[in-house]
Design a protein around this motif. Sequence first.
Motif, short mmCIF file in Angstrom:
data_model
loop_
_atom_site.label_atom_id
_atom_site.label_comp_id
_atom_site.label_asym_id
_atom_site.label_seq_id
_atom_site.Cartn_x
_atom_site.Cartn_y
_atom_site.Cartn_z
N VAL A 95 0.83 -1.20 0.00
CA VAL A 95 0.00 0.00 0.00
C VAL A 95 0.87 1.25 0.00
N ARG A 96 0.47 2.24 -0.78
CA ARG A 96 1.17 3.52 -0.86
C ARG A 96 0.22 4.61 -0.33
N PRO A 97 0.50 5.17 0.83
CA PRO A 97 -0.40 6.17 1.40
C PRO A 97 -0.50 7.41 0.52
N PRO A 98 -1.60 8.17 0.64
CA PRO A 98 -1.70 9.44 -0.08
C PRO A 98 -0.59 10.39 0.35
N ALA A 99 -0.22 11.29 -0.57
CA ALA A 99 0.85 12.23 -0.28
C ALA A 99 0.57 13.05 0.98
N LEU A 100 -0.67 13.48 1.15
CA LEU A 100 -1.02 14.29 2.31
C LEU A 100 -0.71 13.55 3.61
N ALA A 101 -0.98 12.25 3.63
CA ALA A 101 -0.69 11.46 4.83
C ALA A 101 0.79 11.47 5.15
N GLU A 102 1.62 11.34 4.12
CA GLU A 102 3.07 11.31 4.36
C GLU A 102 3.59 12.66 4.84
N TRP A 103 3.03 13.76 4.32
CA TRP A 103 3.44 15.06 4.83
C TRP A 103 3.06 15.21 6.30
N ILE A 104 1.92 14.68 6.68
CA ILE A 104 1.49 14.74 8.08
C ILE A 104 2.42 13.91 8.96
N TRP A 479 -5.79 8.30 3.74
CA TRP A 479 -5.64 6.87 4.00
C TRP A 479 -6.11 6.08 2.80
N LYS A 480 -5.46 4.93 2.56
CA LYS A 480 -5.86 4.01 1.51
C LYS A 480 -6.08 2.62 2.10
N PRO A 481 -7.09 1.91 1.63
CA PRO A 481 -7.34 0.55 2.14
C PRO A 481 -6.27 -0.43 1.66
N PHE A 482 -6.19 -1.57 2.35
CA PHE A 482 -5.20 -2.59 2.00
C PHE A 482 -5.70 -3.93 2.48
N GLU A 483 -5.04 -4.98 2.04
CA GLU A 483 -5.32 -6.32 2.52
C GLU A 483 -4.03 -6.94 3.05
N VAL A 484 -4.14 -7.71 4.13
CA VAL A 484 -2.98 -8.38 4.69
C VAL A 484 -2.75 -9.68 3.93
N PRO A 485 -1.57 -9.86 3.34
CA PRO A 485 -1.30 -11.09 2.59
C PRO A 485 -1.06 -12.28 3.51
N ASP A 486 -1.18 -13.45 2.97
CA ASP A 486 -0.90 -14.65 3.75
C ASP A 486 0.60 -14.79 4.01
N GLU A 487 1.41 -14.40 3.03
CA GLU A 487 2.86 -14.53 3.14
C GLU A 487 3.51 -13.22 2.72
#
Length: 597
Positions: A95-104, A479-487
Amino acid sequence: MTTSKERGESRELVEMAWDPITRIVGSLGIYAKIDFARKEVVECHSTSSIFRGYSVFMKGKDPRDAHFITSRICGICGDNHATCSVYAQNMAYGVRPPALAEWIVNLGEAAEYMFDHNIYQENLVGVDYCEKMVAATNPGVLERANATEAPHAAEHGFRTVGDIMRSLNPLEGEFYREALTMSRVAREMFCLMEGRHVHPSTLYPGGVGTVATVQLFTDYLTRLMRYVDFVKKVVPMHDDLFDFFYDALPGYEQVGRRRVLLGCWGSLNDPEYCDFTYQNMNDWGRRMFVSPGIIVDGELITNDLVDINLGIRVLLGSSYYDDWAGQEPFVTHDPLGNPVDMRHPWNQHTIPRPQKRDFTDKYSWVMSPRWFDGTDMLPLDTGGGPIARLWSTALSGLVDVGGYVRSTGRSVLINLPKSATRPETTFEWKIPERDGELLSNALERNRARSYFQAYMAACALHFAEQGLNEVRQGRSQTWKPFEVPDEAISCGFTEAVRGVLSHHMVIRNGRIANYHPYPPTPWNASVRDVNGVPGPYEDAVQNTPIFEENPPDTFKGIDIMRTVRSFDPCLPCGVHMYLGRGKELRKLHSPHAYATG
């Protein structure tokens, strides 16, 4: 008092110990042998007496809880752990967060650097250089300080160096009290961005939960400009103080000096380039606003985060653990196909083996992280964080932050705009040297801490501008949604306040199979490894001459304590010093309990 013979000469050595000096992984103890006739420390051992075990109980946990759990590693820089864990999770989840999130996130971390370096430098390590301490250890130096005009008096307002020392007296000193006030301001800045200090409540993988508004950034900037005003006084004041010690005590550059072996993992990502993929880590690592790098004898060996990652080794030697050689590795190759060593954090097993302290064998719970350059296992230190960060950033020559900060290849330029009471100001941190020799010593570690406060204030101005621009352009997603991988295997790299911080995670069946956080303290406080190489505290103290004027029976150990504290370990509430047979000489009490990582 004990006597011993070394190198065929009769030498009377006094065994002394400072224990505990509390810190995040337990109680730091410094055990030294001192030759008072020759005014030098002959031997030093660094110990930790408490086992924490985060790498043990992280196993089996939901990976999404990792940042909440690991932020509890530390009561001061827990946000650094949370941030690093989130970076590792972003890599694992793709997952790559939105730019605004990273500035925060960058604004929160910048505020943490400013808060922590300020309260440590002025209210804790600063006491080692205050009038009362200098009067008790080097009265002749204080007399000279009172008669020495401060070269930058016009910038900081203190006429003599003695006045600077008086301003650092605990609770009474003018600058001591001002710094406490500014620490509160910086903490408020952090809470605006991440909700709570020191365990962030709005920081998650995929971004942040902070509601981004123009008002949010305005509130931050209002406080930041107060800090900018303050730091324009901090840098010249400390330049005057530390330069004075070089002049007043010829040879003081040897106090706390060790070979230049510095590590910086880089920090503060640029969202335009950082996608958190391992495959692109080399590129986005070099785009950080603090450049990663390994510095050996003053030269940059690499600033490639993939190389840095693969070179990490965790050795045992004198620590209370059983080896994991022969265990099944968790990771054989990284995502680029490079082989991963069995002693890498991805493959580490933590097998505690409590036992009696023995300085000829096992004597500490701290392991011995090293960086393998292809030939040697290097005992890197962080210099308390700032000196490694500034040195690496300077040599890399990659940073150019909106006119606020620029690395030149041999220095770092810091430009601060006009503030309420002070004009536009430019500082330049230069790679420290004296008489043609590069210096990584107590005074330069402390000096870098002042300059890095200015560096972070300048960077924060840029981050706030970028965040405001995102909001004004209507890009308000955080924020961006994501899924947790098995591995998955992943890593996070950043800089905690006092140096390198990495989190390495292995996910199997959707759960944490292996997790190892490595903050700066294990690097700095590491013990003699399997090759007998001492850790940085041990190495720096062993090479320290004694300038204190007191005889052994009233000795306070100020030069030794200045050495250890220059690395910014967690300082004690009380330090006990005693002779080898346990006779207590003096009990010192700090006005603050301070636990950091």
